[in-house]
Write a protein that holds these residues in place. Structure first.
Motif, PDB file in Angstrom:
ATOM      1  N   VAL A   1       0.895  -1.033   0.213  1.00  0.00           N
ATOM      2  CA  VAL A   1      -0.090  -0.080  -0.193  1.00  0.00           C
ATOM      3  C   VAL A   1       0.877   1.316  -0.098  1.00  0.00           C
ATOM      4  O   VAL A   1       0.721   2.241  -0.827  1.00  0.00           O
ATOM      5  N   SER A   2       1.973   1.256   0.739  1.00  0.00           N
ATOM      6  CA  SER A   2       2.683   2.608   0.863  1.00  0.00           C
ATOM      7  C   SER A   2       3.513   2.801  -0.597  1.00  0.00           C
ATOM      8  O   SER A   2       3.717   3.970  -0.893  1.00  0.00           O
ATOM      9  N   TYR A   3       3.885   1.545  -1.211  1.00  0.00           N
ATOM     10  CA  TYR A   3       4.736   1.989  -2.295  1.00  0.00           C
ATOM     11  C   TYR A   3       3.759   2.017  -3.514  1.00  0.00           C
ATOM     12  O   TYR A   3       3.995   2.597  -4.576  1.00  0.00           O
ATOM     13  N   GLY A   4       2.659   1.485  -3.408  1.00  0.00           N
ATOM     14  CA  GLY A   4       1.663   1.506  -4.642  1.00  0.00           C
ATOM     15  C   GLY A   4       1.524   0.736  -5.598  1.00  0.00           C
ATOM     16  O   GLY A   4       0.589   0.778  -6.219  1.00  0.00           O
ATOM     17  N   SER A   5       2.468  -0.009  -5.814  1.00  0.00           N
ATOM     18  CA  SER A   5       2.469  -1.066  -6.872  1.00  0.00           C
ATOM     19  C   SER A   5       3.603  -2.265  -6.591  1.00  0.00           C
ATOM     20  O   SER A   5       4.373  -2.000  -5.771  1.00  0.00           O
ATOM     21  N   GLU A   6       3.580  -3.350  -7.207  1.00  0.00           N
ATOM     22  CA  GLU A   6       4.360  -4.246  -7.312  1.00  0.00           C
ATOM     23  C   GLU A   6       5.723  -4.079  -7.641  1.00  0.00           C
ATOM     24  O   GLU A   6       6.756  -4.524  -7.092  1.00  0.00           O
ATOM     25  N   ALA A   7       5.692  -3.372  -8.861  1.00  0.00           N
ATOM     26  CA  ALA A   7       6.905  -2.906  -9.322  1.00  0.00           C
ATOM     27  C   ALA A   7       7.667  -2.180  -8.607  1.00  0.00           C
ATOM     28  O   ALA A   7       9.088  -2.274  -8.535  1.00  0.00           O
ATOM     29  N   LYS A   8       7.160  -1.218  -7.941  1.00  0.00           N
ATOM     30  CA  LYS A   8       7.743  -0.227  -6.949  1.00  0.00           C
ATOM     31  C   LYS A   8       8.387  -0.739  -5.733  1.00  0.00           C
ATOM     32  O   LYS A   8       9.284  -0.474  -5.321  1.00  0.00           O
ATOM     33  N   VAL A   9       7.554  -1.910  -5.276  1.00  0.00           N
ATOM     34  CA  VAL A   9       8.096  -2.581  -4.066  1.00  0.00           C
ATOM     35  C   VAL A   9       9.128  -3.399  -4.418  1.00  0.00           C
ATOM     36  O   VAL A   9      10.330  -3.456  -3.589  1.00  0.00           O
ATOM     37  N   LYS A  10       9.196  -4.034  -5.572  1.00  0.00           N
ATOM     38  CA  LYS A  10      10.569  -4.779  -5.969  1.00  0.00           C
ATOM     39  C   LYS A  10      11.784  -3.565  -6.226  1.00  0.00           C
ATOM     40  O   LYS A  10      12.841  -3.903  -5.876  1.00  0.00           O
ATOM     41  N   GLU A  11      11.359  -2.632  -6.934  1.00  0.00           N
ATOM     42  CA  GLU A  11      12.538  -1.448  -7.204  1.00  0.00           C
ATOM     43  C   GLU A  11      13.309  -1.142  -5.739  1.00  0.00           C
ATOM     44  O   GLU A  11      14.186  -0.862  -5.595  1.00  0.00           O
ATOM     45  N   ALA A  12      12.244  -1.034  -4.757  1.00  0.00           N
ATOM     46  CA  ALA A  12      12.798  -0.552  -3.292  1.00  0.00           C
ATOM     47  C   ALA A  12      13.392  -1.818  -2.457  1.00  0.00           C
ATOM     48  O   ALA A  12      13.782  -1.490  -1.365  1.00  0.00           O
ATOM     49  N   GLY A  13      13.507  -2.945  -3.232  1.00  0.00           N
ATOM     50  CA  GLY A  13      13.986  -3.976  -2.720  1.00  0.00           C
ATOM     51  C   GLY A  13      13.310  -4.853  -1.333  1.00  0.00           C
ATOM     52  O   GLY A  13      13.813  -5.138  -0.557  1.00  0.00           O
ATOM     53  N   LYS A  14      11.908  -4.276  -1.478  1.00  0.00           N
ATOM     54  CA  LYS A  14      11.058  -4.923  -0.416  1.00  0.00           C
ATOM     55  C   LYS A  14      10.417  -6.196  -0.340  1.00  0.00           C
ATOM     56  O   LYS A  14       9.477  -6.510   0.371  1.00  0.00           O
TER      57      LYS A  14
END
Length: 363
Positions: A328-341
């Motif tokens: 929810v805080s990163y807003g998408s799966e792609a952004k979560v991956k980018e952040a290494g989460k």
């Protein structure tokens, strides 16, 4: 995993069941109108599902579900087969948890099977019937265990003593779930499948006035439940039925606001029933669908994968896991991956409530 709704006749059981499942049981002001147990599959209200829907914008959304069984009204003497007693006790045995509806309202038009309103007495009537049935089962278990103590094995002697103590405890009018148990006692007692050992949720069925202001019975039931380590939900089955009749979400919200309520009582009830069954939810989130899956607390990643399809469990390789808050805080799966989460987990991973998961498998 099923929850059984129990209660004396005319306490509001079938009205409540109808609200939960939208399946219309024949709700007549007459004892025993529910003879066949009605099975309803109830969606579990979960705000997280709507948040994921907003972010992913899928073609469809599927909530988690829990099964609720409406069990025929119980009367005194059920353990001896009175009323529909035998059927009742067989149906309740198949449920993993009990939702016990107690009538906490006066209404001259709805006869009380005992002639007056007293929810603590009503609870006791049902408890006694269940205890009597349990005493039969414990008696048989004690006799069986007695045959093994001649062996002199410590475990056999301990089993016999545990069952004897339990027998005395239930004979004193207490429920098996209140019996002090260590791991050994628990393993011995769980084999007998006792009715009074099932976790219970008490529902105070009140009138409209008591929803806002409470009444004398609610406090007494909460005090009783606290001693039993049980949960209590207060709701008005008639109000829930009225909410159910409204067509749109907006109409329902307006109706709730007028009553000063944030959400329907059945929502709180379903969530508590879910907890009572020791269930939790994980999500799969893709453009085709966002879906909540029901699993047991403490399940591993392969077990959770098996709920989708048994092949997922058999050929499990790894799970890709995103915590709900991160998604929810990163807003998408792609952004979560980018952040290494996004974490990659193996067979030993214990799934957490709210995990968003992808499974890799090979069959």
């Amino acid at each position: 995993m099923k929850c059984g709704i129990v209660g004396l006749p005319n306490v509001g059981k079938s009205t409540l069941f109808n609200c939960l499942s939208n399946a219309k049981a024949q709700s007549a002001n007459y004892p025993f109108c529910t003879i066949e147990p009605n099975l309803g599959t109830v969606s579990v209200p979960d705000h997280r599902l709507f948040e994921l829907e907003k972010l992913v914008n899928p073609e469809r959304v599927l909530p988690a579900v829990v099964e609720i069984v409406d069990i025929a009204g119980l009367v005194k003497g059920a353990s001896k087969g009175e009323g529909l007693g035998n059927q009742f006790l067989a149906n309740i045995r198949e449920c993993e948890a009990i939702i016990h509806v107690l009538r906490c309202f006066e209404n001259g038009n709805i006869v009380h099977v005992e002639g007056s309103v007293d929810p603590l007495r009503d609870k006791e009537i049902i408890d006694i019937e269940l205890q009597l049935k349990d005493m039969e089962a414990i008696g048989k278990a004690v006799e069986k265990a007695k045959k093994f103590i001649k062996s002199g094995k410590k475990e056999d002697v301990l089993t016999y003593e545990t069952l004897q103590n339990l027998q005395k405890f239930v004979e004193d009018g207490k429920n098996a779930r209140e019996f002090p148990m260590d791991d050994f006692a628990q393993s011995v007692i769980s084999e007998i499948q006792l009715l009074t050992n099932k976790p219970v949720l008490y529902v105070c069925n009140v009138d409209e006035n008591s929803i806002k202001n409470g009444n004398e019975w609610i406090a007494k039931i909460e005090e009783m439940a606290a001693k039993e380590n049980a949960e209590v939900v207060v709701l008005a089955a008639q109000i829930e039925a009225d909410i159910n009749e409204l067509e749109t979400f907006e109409e329902r919200q307006m109706f709730l606001e007028e009553l000063g309520l944030e959400e329907p009582g059945v929502n709180r009830l379903i969530r508590k029933a879910y907890d009572l069954l020791k269930l939790q939810t994980y999500f799969t989130a893709g453009v085709k669908e966002v879906r909540a899956w029901t699993i047991g607390q403490g399940w591993t990643a392969p077990q959770a994968a098996g709920v989708i399809h048994t092949d997922f469990e058999k050929g499990f390789i790894r799970a890709e896991v995103i915590g709900y808050d991160d998604f929810v805080s990163y807003g998408s799966e792609a952004k979560v991956k980018e952040a290494g989460k996004m974490k990659v987990e193996g067979k030993e991973y214990i799934v957490k409530d709210g995990d968003v998961m992808h499974f890799r498998f090979n069959v």
